[in-house]
Motif scaffolding. Sequence first.
Motif, PDB file in Angstrom:
ATOM      1  N   ARG A   1      27.890  54.127  35.021  1.00  0.00           N
ATOM      2  CA  ARG A   1      29.291  53.707  34.896  1.00  0.00           C
ATOM      3  C   ARG A   1      29.557  53.211  33.489  1.00  0.00           C
ATOM      4  N   CYS A   2      30.822  53.088  33.173  1.00  0.00           N
ATOM      5  CA  CYS A   2      31.224  52.664  31.833  1.00  0.00           C
ATOM      6  C   CYS A   2      30.581  51.336  31.431  1.00  0.00           C
ATOM      7  N   SER A   3      30.563  50.373  32.347  1.00  0.00           N
ATOM      8  CA  SER A   3      30.029  49.050  32.011  1.00  0.00           C
ATOM      9  C   SER A   3      28.528  49.068  31.731  1.00  0.00           C
ATOM     10  N   ASP A   4      27.811  50.062  32.239  1.00  0.00           N
ATOM     11  CA  ASP A   4      26.361  50.151  32.061  1.00  0.00           C
ATOM     12  C   ASP A   4      25.939  51.238  31.080  1.00  0.00           C
TER      13      ASP A   4
ATOM     14  N   GLN B   1      32.676  52.817  25.962  1.00  0.00           N
ATOM     15  CA  GLN B   1      33.390  51.703  26.579  1.00  0.00           C
ATOM     16  C   GLN B   1      34.757  51.492  25.925  1.00  0.00           C
TER      17      GLN B   1
ATOM     18  N   ARG C   1      38.251  52.010  28.004  1.00  0.00           N
ATOM     19  CA  ARG C   1      39.192  50.889  28.072  1.00  0.00           C
ATOM     20  C   ARG C   1      40.587  51.353  27.657  1.00  0.00           C
TER      21      ARG C   1
ATOM     22  N   HIS D   1      38.351  50.139  34.282  1.00  0.00           N
ATOM     23  CA  HIS D   1      37.585  51.180  33.584  1.00  0.00           C
ATOM     24  C   HIS D   1      36.073  50.980  33.702  1.00  0.00           C
ATOM     25  N   GLU D   2      35.642  49.718  33.806  1.00  0.00           N
ATOM     26  CA  GLU D   2      34.201  49.440  33.823  1.00  0.00           C
ATOM     27  C   GLU D   2      33.506  50.005  35.066  1.00  0.00           C
ATOM     28  N   HIS D   3      34.266  50.313  36.102  1.00  0.00           N
ATOM     29  CA  HIS D   3      33.689  50.858  37.335  1.00  0.00           C
ATOM     30  C   HIS D   3      33.744  52.382  37.401  1.00  0.00           C
TER      31      HIS D   3
END
Length: 137
Positions: free
Chosen positions: A25-28, A55, A59, A66-68
Amino acid sequence: MVTTTDNYEDGRLIGLHLDNWDKLRCSDRHTGRRRLAINLGPGTRYIILGALDAQTVCRAVQGAGHEHRYPHTNDFRAYVTAGYPIRIIRIRLEPGDGYIAPTEYLLHDGSTEDQDQPSAAAFWLGRFPRGLLPSLV
Protein backbone atom coordinates in the motif's frame (compact mmCIF):
# COMPACT_ATOMS: atom_id res chain seq x y z
CA MET A 1 15.47 2.52 -27.28
CA VAL A 2 14.05 5.52 -25.46
CA THR A 3 12.75 3.15 -22.77
CA THR A 4 13.41 -0.55 -22.37
CA THR A 5 10.62 -2.19 -20.32
CA ASP A 6 8.25 -4.38 -22.34
CA ASN A 7 4.52 -4.60 -21.75
CA TYR A 8 4.02 -8.32 -22.26
CA GLU A 9 0.25 -7.85 -22.67
CA ASP A 10 0.44 -5.83 -25.89
CA GLY A 11 4.11 -5.91 -26.99
CA ARG A 12 4.60 -2.17 -26.59
CA LEU A 13 7.03 -0.41 -24.26
CA ILE A 14 5.70 0.70 -20.87
CA GLY A 15 7.98 3.70 -20.45
CA LEU A 16 8.41 5.31 -17.05
CA HIS A 17 6.66 3.13 -14.50
CA LEU A 18 6.39 2.04 -10.88
CA ASP A 19 7.25 -1.56 -9.94
CA ASN A 20 4.79 -3.56 -7.85
CA TRP A 21 6.65 -6.78 -6.96
CA ASP A 22 5.92 -6.43 -3.24
CA LYS A 23 2.30 -5.26 -3.65
CA LEU A 24 2.51 -2.70 -0.86
CA ARG A 25 0.00 0.00 0.00
CA CYS A 26 0.98 3.62 -0.38
CA SER A 27 1.79 4.04 3.32
CA ASP A 28 4.20 1.06 3.24
CA ARG A 29 5.65 1.56 -0.23
CA HIS A 30 8.91 3.01 1.10
CA THR A 31 9.65 -0.34 2.82
CA GLY A 32 9.72 -2.33 -0.43
CA ARG A 33 12.75 -4.18 -1.69
CA ARG A 34 15.34 -2.28 -3.66
CA ARG A 35 16.52 -3.12 -7.16
CA LEU A 36 20.20 -3.77 -7.71
CA ALA A 37 21.08 -3.43 -11.40
CA ILE A 38 24.33 -3.81 -13.32
CA ASN A 39 24.94 -2.87 -16.94
CA LEU A 40 26.52 -5.95 -18.53
CA GLY A 41 27.36 -4.08 -21.76
CA PRO A 42 28.72 -3.99 -24.27
CA GLY A 43 27.03 -0.61 -24.75
CA THR A 44 26.18 2.25 -22.43
CA ARG A 45 22.69 2.48 -20.95
CA TYR A 46 20.81 4.88 -18.67
CA ILE A 47 18.51 4.74 -15.69
CA ILE A 48 15.73 7.32 -15.90
CA LEU A 49 14.22 8.33 -12.54
CA GLY A 50 11.33 10.57 -11.59
CA ALA A 51 12.41 12.83 -8.74
CA LEU A 52 9.10 12.33 -6.93
CA ASP A 53 7.97 9.52 -4.64
CA ALA A 54 4.81 7.41 -4.78
CA GLN A 55 3.40 8.73 -1.50
CA THR A 56 3.54 12.35 -2.68
CA VAL A 57 1.86 11.47 -5.97
CA CYS A 58 -0.87 9.38 -4.32
CA ARG A 59 -1.60 12.11 -1.79
CA ALA A 60 -2.09 14.59 -4.67
CA VAL A 61 -4.22 12.46 -7.00
CA GLN A 62 -6.07 10.12 -4.63
CA GLY A 63 -6.68 12.51 -1.74
CA ALA A 64 -8.04 11.36 1.61
CA GLY A 65 -7.43 7.71 2.35
CA HIS A 66 -4.57 7.48 -0.12
CA GLU A 67 -2.39 5.65 2.41
CA HIS A 68 -4.67 2.59 2.21
CA ARG A 69 -4.63 2.40 -1.58
CA TYR A 70 -2.10 0.77 -3.87
CA PRO A 71 0.02 3.13 -6.00
CA HIS A 72 0.11 2.53 -9.73
CA THR A 73 1.92 3.97 -12.72
CA ASN A 74 -1.41 5.52 -13.74
CA ASP A 75 -1.28 7.69 -10.60
CA PHE A 76 1.89 9.31 -11.96
CA ARG A 77 0.21 9.79 -15.34
CA ALA A 78 -2.79 11.43 -13.64
CA TYR A 79 -0.41 13.63 -11.63
CA VAL A 80 1.26 14.95 -14.80
CA THR A 81 -2.07 15.28 -16.64
CA ALA A 82 -3.38 17.43 -13.76
CA GLY A 83 -0.49 19.83 -14.37
CA TYR A 84 1.69 18.98 -11.40
CA PRO A 85 5.42 19.31 -12.09
CA ILE A 86 7.78 16.37 -12.18
CA ARG A 87 11.51 16.38 -12.75
CA ILE A 88 13.16 13.48 -14.57
CA ILE A 89 16.81 12.52 -14.01
CA ARG A 90 18.86 10.49 -16.52
CA ILE A 91 22.00 8.76 -15.19
CA ARG A 92 24.58 7.24 -17.55
CA LEU A 93 25.73 3.68 -16.80
CA GLU A 94 28.84 2.42 -18.55
CA PRO A 95 29.38 -1.35 -18.75
CA GLY A 96 30.08 -2.55 -15.21
CA ASP A 97 28.26 0.42 -13.61
CA GLY A 98 25.15 -0.19 -11.58
CA TYR A 99 22.69 1.24 -9.11
CA ILE A 100 20.51 0.38 -6.13
CA ALA A 101 17.13 2.12 -6.30
CA PRO A 102 13.69 1.91 -4.66
CA THR A 103 11.83 1.12 -7.90
CA GLU A 104 8.60 0.36 -6.00
CA TYR A 105 8.71 3.95 -4.75
CA LEU A 106 10.15 5.95 -7.68
CA LEU A 107 9.07 6.26 -11.29
CA HIS A 108 11.82 4.73 -13.45
CA ASP A 109 12.90 2.90 -16.60
CA GLY A 110 16.01 1.97 -18.51
CA SER A 111 17.12 3.60 -21.75
CA THR A 112 19.61 2.89 -24.52
CA GLU A 113 18.66 5.95 -26.58
CA ASP A 114 21.31 7.17 -29.08
CA GLN A 115 23.70 4.30 -28.30
CA ASP A 116 25.67 2.54 -31.05
CA GLN A 117 25.86 -0.78 -29.21
CA PRO A 118 23.17 -2.77 -27.42
CA SER A 119 23.47 -3.57 -23.75
CA ALA A 120 22.01 -6.06 -21.34
CA ALA A 121 21.36 -5.52 -17.66
CA ALA A 122 21.14 -7.91 -14.72
CA PHE A 123 18.66 -7.19 -11.91
CA TRP A 124 18.16 -8.45 -8.36
CA LEU A 125 15.53 -7.51 -5.79
CA GLY A 126 16.49 -7.48 -2.16
CA ARG A 127 17.13 -5.63 1.05
CA PHE A 128 20.57 -4.08 0.89
CA PRO A 129 21.45 -2.62 4.30
CA ARG A 130 23.42 0.59 4.65
CA GLY A 131 27.15 0.01 4.82
CA LEU A 132 26.97 -3.14 2.68
CA LEU A 133 28.78 -1.31 -0.10
CA PRO A 134 31.44 1.34 0.49
CA SER A 135 30.42 4.95 -0.13
CA LEU A 136 31.73 6.55 -3.28
CA VAL A 137 31.14 10.08 -2.01
